[in-house]
Design a protein around this motif. Structure first.
Motif, PDB file in Angstrom:
ATOM      1  N   ALA A  15       0.865  -1.130  -0.012  1.00 52.53           N
ATOM      2  CA  ALA A  15       0.013   0.216  -0.138  1.00 52.53           C
ATOM      3  C   ALA A  15       0.996   1.112   0.051  1.00 52.53           C
ATOM      4  CB  ALA A  15      -0.949  -0.082   1.262  1.00 52.53           C
ATOM      5  N   LEU A  18       2.457   2.058  -3.341  1.00 51.73           N
ATOM      6  CA  LEU A  18       1.139   2.504  -4.158  1.00 51.73           C
ATOM      7  C   LEU A  18       0.625   3.874  -3.663  1.00 51.73           C
ATOM      8  CD1 LEU A  18      -0.454  -0.905  -5.000  1.00 51.73           C
ATOM      9  CD2 LEU A  18       1.349   0.311  -6.749  1.00 51.73           C
ATOM     10  N   ASN A  19       1.136   4.253  -2.824  1.00 51.63           N
ATOM     11  CA  ASN A  19       0.753   5.800  -2.096  1.00 51.63           C
ATOM     12  C   ASN A  19      -0.862   5.539  -1.843  1.00 51.63           C
ATOM     13  OD1 ASN A  19       3.043   7.245  -2.518  1.00 51.63           O
ATOM     14  ND2 ASN A  19       2.602   7.567  -4.456  1.00 51.63           N
ATOM     15  N   MET A  20      -1.275   4.476  -1.210  1.00 52.31           N
ATOM     16  CA  MET A  20      -2.559   4.092  -0.578  1.00 52.31           C
ATOM     17  C   MET A  20      -2.484   4.120   0.828  1.00 52.31           C
ATOM     18  SD  MET A  20      -3.492   0.898  -3.065  1.00 52.31           S
ATOM     19  CE  MET A  20      -5.196   0.581  -2.145  1.00 52.31           C
ATOM     20  N   ASN A  21      -3.733   4.870   1.489  1.00 52.43           N
ATOM     21  CA  ASN A  21      -3.742   4.961   2.795  1.00 52.43           C
ATOM     22  C   ASN A  21      -4.225   3.731   3.406  1.00 52.43           C
ATOM     23  OD1 ASN A  21      -2.730   7.616   2.550  1.00 52.43           O
ATOM     24  ND2 ASN A  21      -4.750   8.502   2.330  1.00 52.43           N
ATOM     25  N   ASN A  22      -5.278   2.814   2.743  1.00 49.74           N
ATOM     26  CA  ASN A  22      -6.119   1.914   3.345  1.00 49.74           C
ATOM     27  C   ASN A  22      -5.448   0.518   2.698  1.00 49.74           C
ATOM     28  OD1 ASN A  22      -7.767   0.136   4.326  1.00 49.74           O
ATOM     29  ND2 ASN A  22      -9.726   0.978   3.321  1.00 49.74           N
TER      30      ASN A  22
END
Length: 114
Positions: A15, A18-22
């Protein structure tokens, strides 16, 4: 999915890459992919529709007959409309021709009177 499966990274590390918060999304996607394949990842968002999209099966014979009749009327009216448009165009052309023919004679008569 490919990044997680091809590397030995955790959900959190994937995550972050991929620069995802969740990061739990990746876990959910992986579970859906394993259960339903690629189709499991392409579900629609939002509330499901209350009515089915395929309404043609629900029509009765009288409904189908009415639809056929209305389609026939529509076709007739479209043909009539096209005919009237063409007729109007031809009448305008005739009027222009008459105007062109009447103008030179009126000019000639004016010249003769002077």
């Amino acid at each position: 999915m490919e990044l997680y499966l091809s590397s030995k990274k955790t959900y959190q590390e994937t995550a972050n890459a991929l620069n995802m918060n969740n990061f739990s999304l990746i876990a959910n996607w992986l579970r859906q992919f394993k259960e339903k394949g690629i189709d499991g990842l392409s579900r629609m968002k939002g509330r499901p529709p209350k009515m089915s999209k395929d309404k043609t099966n629900d029509l009765t014979k009288s409904d189908k007959a009415k639809i056929k009749e209305l389609e026939s009327q529509l076709l007739t009216l479209e043909i009539e409309n096209a005919y009237l448009k063409e007729l109007r165009k031809l009448r305008k052309q005739e009027e222009k021709q008459r105007m062109k023919l009447s103008r030179p004679s009126s000019l000639a008569s004016e010249e003769n009177s002077n």
